[in-house]
Write a protein that holds these residues in place. Sequence first.
Motif, PDB file in Angstrom:
ATOM      1  N   GLY A   8     -11.441  27.426   3.603  1.00 30.80           N
ATOM      2  CA  GLY A   8     -10.665  28.396   3.017  1.00 30.80           C
ATOM      3  C   GLY A   8     -11.688  29.774   2.928  1.00 30.80           C
ATOM      4  O   GLY A   8     -11.173  30.916   3.579  1.00 30.80           O
ATOM      5  N   ASP A  26      -3.666  17.169  -3.486  1.00 29.81           N
ATOM      6  CA  ASP A  26      -4.241  18.537  -3.562  1.00 29.81           C
ATOM      7  C   ASP A  26      -4.937  18.904  -2.236  1.00 29.81           C
ATOM      8  O   ASP A  26      -5.613  19.810  -2.304  1.00 29.81           O
ATOM      9  N   LYS A  54      -5.604  21.452   0.551  1.00 37.19           N
ATOM     10  CA  LYS A  54      -5.920  22.731   0.954  1.00 37.19           C
ATOM     11  C   LYS A  54      -6.883  23.261   1.704  1.00 37.19           C
ATOM     12  O   LYS A  54      -8.099  22.280   1.505  1.00 37.19           O
ATOM     13  N   THR A  72      -1.434  22.500  -5.808  1.00 36.78           N
ATOM     14  CA  THR A  72      -1.616  23.904  -5.667  1.00 36.78           C
ATOM     15  C   THR A  72      -0.160  24.505  -5.333  1.00 36.78           C
ATOM     16  O   THR A  72       0.238  23.920  -4.138  1.00 36.78           O
ATOM     17  N   TYR A 102       1.101  24.959  -1.346  1.00 32.08           N
ATOM     18  CA  TYR A 102       0.624  23.751  -0.560  1.00 32.08           C
ATOM     19  C   TYR A 102       1.457  22.353  -1.077  1.00 32.08           C
ATOM     20  O   TYR A 102       1.821  21.414  -0.395  1.00 32.08           O
ATOM     21  N   CYS A 157       1.535  18.297   2.146  1.00 30.62           N
ATOM     22  CA  CYS A 157       0.304  19.183   2.011  1.00 30.62           C
ATOM     23  C   CYS A 157      -0.555  19.478   3.186  1.00 30.62           C
ATOM     24  O   CYS A 157      -1.000  20.579   3.303  1.00 30.62           O
ATOM     25  N   THR A 217      -1.263  23.033   5.111  1.00 32.95           N
ATOM     26  CA  THR A 217      -2.678  23.416   5.352  1.00 32.95           C
ATOM     27  C   THR A 217      -2.626  23.733   6.748  1.00 32.95           C
ATOM     28  O   THR A 217      -3.503  24.500   7.105  1.00 32.95           O
ATOM     29  N   HIS A 244      -1.435  27.223   7.359  1.00 27.10           N
ATOM     30  CA  HIS A 244      -2.363  28.187   6.736  1.00 27.10           C
ATOM     31  C   HIS A 244      -3.456  28.359   7.941  1.00 27.10           C
ATOM     32  O   HIS A 244      -3.728  29.491   8.211  1.00 27.10           O
ATOM     33  N   ASN A 291      -1.252  32.656   3.883  1.00 24.67           N
ATOM     34  CA  ASN A 291      -1.206  31.540   2.893  1.00 24.67           C
ATOM     35  C   ASN A 291      -0.079  31.405   2.181  1.00 24.67           C
ATOM     36  O   ASN A 291       0.695  31.981   1.629  1.00 24.67           O
ATOM     37  N   ALA A 314       0.380  29.806  -0.488  1.00 26.22           N
ATOM     38  CA  ALA A 314       0.024  29.839  -1.811  1.00 26.22           C
ATOM     39  C   ALA A 314       0.718  31.187  -2.419  1.00 26.22           C
ATOM     40  O   ALA A 314       0.516  31.533  -3.491  1.00 26.22           O
TER      41      ALA A 314
END
Length: 585
Positions: A99, A138, A140, A177, A180, A200, A204, A207, A213, A215
């Motif tokens: 990130g 989860d 990401k 999230t 994702y 997921c 990812t 992104h 993003n 999200a």
Amino acid sequence: MLQIGQLVDNKYRILDVVGRGGMSVVYLARNERANKNWAIKEVRKIGEENLEVKKNSLIAETEMLKNLSHPNLPTIVDVIETNDTFLVVMDYIEGNDLGKVLGEFGAQPQKKVVEWGLQLCDVLEYLHTRPKPIIYRDLKPANIMLKPNGKDIMLIDFGTAREVKIADANDTISLGTRGYAAPEQFGANAKTDARTDIYCLGATMYHLVTNHNPATEPYVMAPIRERNPSLSAGLEQIILKCTQNDPDKRYQSCAELMYALEHYETIDDEYKKKQQRKLGVFIGSVLMIFVSLGVALFGHLSAQSKRAEDIDTYLAAAKNESASRAERVQAYHSGIALEPGDRRFYEGLLELYRNTDNNGAPSTNGALSLEEVTDLDSLGMTGANKIKPLEAFMQRDKEGYEEFCKETGTYIWYNYDSAINRENKASEWFDRFLKSRGEDDDGEDTQFVRLYSRIADCRRKQSARKTDNKKKYKELWDNINELYTYCETCKDDETVALGCREIVKELEGQCAFFVDVDGVSDSDLYALLDKTQQLVEATYKRADNSIRKYMDEQFSEIDFKGDESGRSEFFRKTKLRIERDLKGR
């Protein structure tokens, strides 16, 4: 909150704060005794009403990680509870999460993203194929650490991971999230499996290559080449398949996704060729149709040829006796992941376990270890819960699947190291065989497997020591007599030899219980033993050398091995042991 310079548990010196979350802080600490850096995750105890839930969640997360070992997963070494906090001591991973990498450098080169994707496939496949499969849920960029070398990644933060409860259709709460997370992670009847992590992972990678993003509202992932036309068409197709709303339309296992990522350039090249061919549309629509059909056929045949070549490569690696045993086992599993319908990989894996010990040396007794039986069991769990290698094997080669289940169950029955769990593990394979054959089938193999399943069921019920135990021994007595009748007419010498050995084992081990059953006398036991001896001799005379060798090992005394007097001595001593046990009851 811990202070810089503070000494924790008399050995961890706090050096710096390296991360913060909603309820936790992560510190860099040094073990002053071992002179090694660690990360300490401090989870504060906020609100008495949630304390027990939070504690149980943290314990579950740490216990889960303690039992895992993979180069892309952190290791937990210590858990410390104070009055105000829980402190989890784990590997300190240098570098930044992806990130932060996106925030500083923007979209990442697709080659790097594919390399990271392959590592994530490997670690997720490892989690999904544990005896109790683990779904991460989860994935990401913020939960992926990039090491300073710029290549290797580590998966962190298992706060939302869970072990699969196969039988429970409502065992998932809405965690993950938004953007994702896969659609099935939300709703009253949420149910996640390995395909959830595939969604997921697709989000990812999306992104990472676009720096858009998922999200952020409106939570839409347009094809990556709409955002950057220079990106690979092959990678675009892979990400689109990963992020399908319907789990059945995604890749069904991380092994399958890994194979696609390894060959994304092949997919990309084919796409580019197809686009270039469209430039020739001016020569006429009819001609274009034939050209497209020809190219599609060529592409299909090329893909099939490449797949067949990879299958042959894995098979050759698995049979390479100069390779380590672990490498050969991995080659068999890779072949199964690529083509779960090829019986050669299943049969070869079982044969490898038969002939070698855990160190790869020739096996002296052919016994199966717990590790080996667990690995064979994993063939029924690999990938998503809906599509598993054994299920694909059954769909593509029903006869080969049934033969493998019968052979594996029988071998476990006679050769598993764990005597306590032997019948249970063998029965799992017998049940697969019987389910495939169906209740109405009455073939010779089905009769054999059904008898062994009944014997196993009797033994399980005996171990429970219920009040109707006499009834269970009567069932066992009836079953071994039925097994003898079956062996009398069976034309397969190996099956007859196995059946006779089972009858002798049950007579010797359960004789004192059998004679307590109404209608069963001492003479009945001796009569069945005598008939079994006669059947052994008749079978030995007509059997080939491999079956004779087995019977020599099972029915001969050491001093007389391979000779009729040795077999007679074996049965004589068996009868004496039965007589002794009956007198002492």
